[in-house]
Scaffold this active site. Structure first.
Site, PDB file in Angstrom:
ATOM      1  N   ALA A 317      23.554  14.557  61.080  1.00  0.00           N
ATOM      2  CA  ALA A 317      22.482  14.255  60.231  1.00  0.00           C
ATOM      3  C   ALA A 317      22.924  14.622  58.727  1.00  0.00           C
ATOM      4  O   ALA A 317      24.035  13.956  58.552  1.00  0.00           O
ATOM      5  CB  ALA A 317      21.391  15.492  60.545  1.00  0.00           C
ATOM      6  N   SER A 318      22.155  15.061  58.093  1.00  0.00           N
ATOM      7  CA  SER A 318      22.231  15.204  56.481  1.00  0.00           C
ATOM      8  C   SER A 318      23.624  15.967  56.102  1.00  0.00           C
ATOM      9  O   SER A 318      24.173  15.790  55.050  1.00  0.00           O
ATOM     10  CB  SER A 318      21.119  15.821  55.628  1.00  0.00           C
ATOM     11  OG  SER A 318      20.163  14.686  55.939  1.00  0.00           O
TER      12      SER A 318
END
Length: 572
Positions: A317-318
């Site tokens: 993810a981020s």
């Protein structure tokens, strides 16, 4: 006529006796003179027995000398099949054992004897894992069979139990398959061998050298006297890099979640905490569990025996945006002053890829994009950089490869890319794939320990460490030759994430942390929550990563876990 018949019969009888005597004399000559030495040697060997006993296993300690795996003396009741060859004897032994609180039925004893009845004169283990008190009470019982005898045995105990089971693993009796595979290593049936964790990784160091005793036995195989003895040599002790204070805290912080929480020295790769949840207790596995109990563990839908810190694979993810920033800066795709505009989404063909902030972030540079975790910024950055250059930097950072941590069962993750997709799905790579890749979604997968290594590289100035648990397993870091000025841009962005951005909850514990939140899509339920960070900002010492399965938000769930763990490490 009758006299002649009687005379011929008598001659035949005398002839038969003479032939039999000649055969007997010939046999005696053949056995006692011609092969006398051979049979003398066989008779001598038949009264000798070699009794093999395992060496005390090397013990395992944490970095401060706290014992994690130690040896305890237990007792086994040994005997010979010939001394238990009647139902009456087995019944008597069962009765004595039950009288002293050892529930062993006649059927149980018969099964044990049958499994080990390889030779009538070979000693076998009847009962095991008895305490000193139990053994003393049995030996004092008048009805205890005098043909049986006690033997002290080392057994493994893990004082930390569930707190470090995923790290230490456990030992168990060697299986037939393991015996075949390690036929040249001197193992024999009944030996204990490392089944998982550190116990398995360092089996050759921990096991030691078995001892041996040569004894003389009587005609029924019972011990008469000891002729020679070779002492067992204890295995080597191992000192781990784990700090049990930090490990206990990590396990406690994860107790209500499924996932992983770990911490590592950014300069050496020494792992100081490695927690995986849910947990399991390795002590019963070492001392023996029933098939029903074993099946209940391995069929548990939560899979407690999988170490999620090294074997759990998740979309980063981020947290992946820090890597994306480094790749783009190093390839001169952007500079610190490069700006992209976020209006809440990016339209690509017929599909719009949205930002988590639907109203958009406006114009941002890379520092602001990290601070606010702007998805649209990284969509555009990924397309501008291109998947081939991203794959190139993935290889530089060894993504899609095991980190080399000294534990069995590590997953390699997945770096994905056009070639991989064609092999796997027989399909080409699209811009939409690159957009997903750019925010750590889609086909890219990483383990928590891989994420930790990337952030340790950012924290220490561009040197990639090898995570390790054995203090003696340190390896010199690999210099990735990153541009210090460009790396400083990413470091500033990660500092802003905590000081004034999405990861502020990680910075509420009295120390300055730099890091990145992540919320990963989960096809099986709520989103996974991630946070990766290091501290202190001005002189990083430790990196920590938290992955909480179905935790929904990295900023609210995982960030505080990392903040608490780093604060503990820096205050102790």
């Amino acid at each position: 006529m009758e006299v002649e018949i009687l005379d011929s019969r008598l001659k035949f009888f005398l002839y038969s006796i003479s032939c039999s005597m000649l055969i007997l004399i010939g046999g005696l000559y053949f056995c006692q003179i011609h092969h006398g030495d051979k049979y003398t040697r066989l008779a001598y060997n038949n009264r000798l027995r070699l009794v093999r006993f395992a060496a005390p296993r090397g013990e395992i300690f944490d970095r401060n000398g706290v014992p994690l795996a130690v040896n305890e003396t237990t007792f086994s009741i040994m005997g010979y099949p010939l001394d238990l060859n009647t139902p009456e004897k087995i019944e008597k032994l069962s009765s004595v054992l039950k009288r002293h609180g050892i529930p062993m039925s006649i059927q149980d004893l018969e099964k044990i004897i049958k499994q080990q009845r390889l030779a009538p004169y070979r000693v076998m283990r009847i009962i095991q894992n008895l305490t000193m008190i139990q053994m003393a009470e049995l030996m004092a019982d008048f009805d205890f069979p005098r043909e049986l005898f006690p033997m002290s045995v080392w057994r493994r105990t893990y004082p930390a139990g569930i707190t470090a089971a995923n790290i230490l693993g456990y030992v168990g009796e060697i299986s037939e398959e393991e015996l075949r595979n390690r036929d040249d290593d001197g193992y024999t049936g009944g030996d204990l061998i490392g089944k998982s964790g550190i116990e398995r990784s360092y089996e050759n160091i921990l096991r030691g050298t078995p001892g041996q005793e040569a004894i003389e036995v009587d005609a029924r195989g019972r011990r008469v006297r000891t002729l020679d003895e070779r002492a067992a040599v204890k295995g080597e002790d191992i000192h781990l890099t784990i700090d049990m204070g930090a490990q206990k805290l990590a396990v406690e912080l994860l107790k209500d979640y499924k996932g992983a929480l770990l911490a590592m020295d950014v300069k050496t790769g020494a792992v100081v905490a490695l927690a995986s949840s849910p947990v399991y207790d390795n002590n019963p596995l070492t001392w023996g569990v029933s098939s029903r109990e074993w099946n209940s563990i391995i069929n548990n839908p939560d899979h407690p025996m999988i170490d999620r810190a090294i074997a759990g694979v998740y979309p980063p993810a981020s947290t992946f945006k820090a890597f994306m920033s480094i790749a783009a800066l190093e390839e001169d795709v952007i500079t610190q002053s490069s700006m992209f505009t976020c209006r809440g989404g990016l339209k690509l063909s017929a599909h719009t890829f949205k930002c988590w902030k639907h109203s958009g972030h406006g114009s941002l540079n890379v520092i602001g994009a990290l601070q606010h975790s702007c998805d649209v910024f990284y969509y555009q950055l990924g397309l501008k950089t291109g998947i081939e250059r991203l794959i190139k930097w993935g290889r530089i950072f060894h993504l899609g490869e095991p980190t080399g941590i000294d534990l069995p069962g590590e997953s390699s993750g997945n770096i994905a890319g056009p070639d991989w997709k064609m092999r796997r799905f027989k399909s080409g790579w699209f811009n939409g794939d690159t957009v997903n890749y750019s925010i750590g979604q889609g086909y890219v997968l990483m383990t928590p320990i891989q994420i930790a290594r990337v952030y340790a590289t950012i924290a220490n100035g561009g040197k990639m460490v090898t995570p390790h648990l054995n203090a003696a397993a340190y390896k010199e870091p690999e210099d990735l030759n990153l541009n210090p000025e460009k790396l400083a841009i990413v470091q500033k962005g990660l500092e802003y994430v905590v000081s004034r951005g999405t990861g502020s909850r990680a910075g509420r514990f009295g120390i300055r942390i730099a890091g990145k939140t992540g919320t990963a899509q989960n096809s099986h339920g709520d989103d996974h929550a991630l946070f990766a960070g290091y501290a202190p900002v001005d002189n990083p010492r430790y990196v920590a990563v938290a992955v909480v399965e179905a935790g929904k938000h990295g900023s609210s769930v995982s960030a505080p876990l990392v903040g608490k763990l780093l604060a503990h490490l820096l205050s102790h």
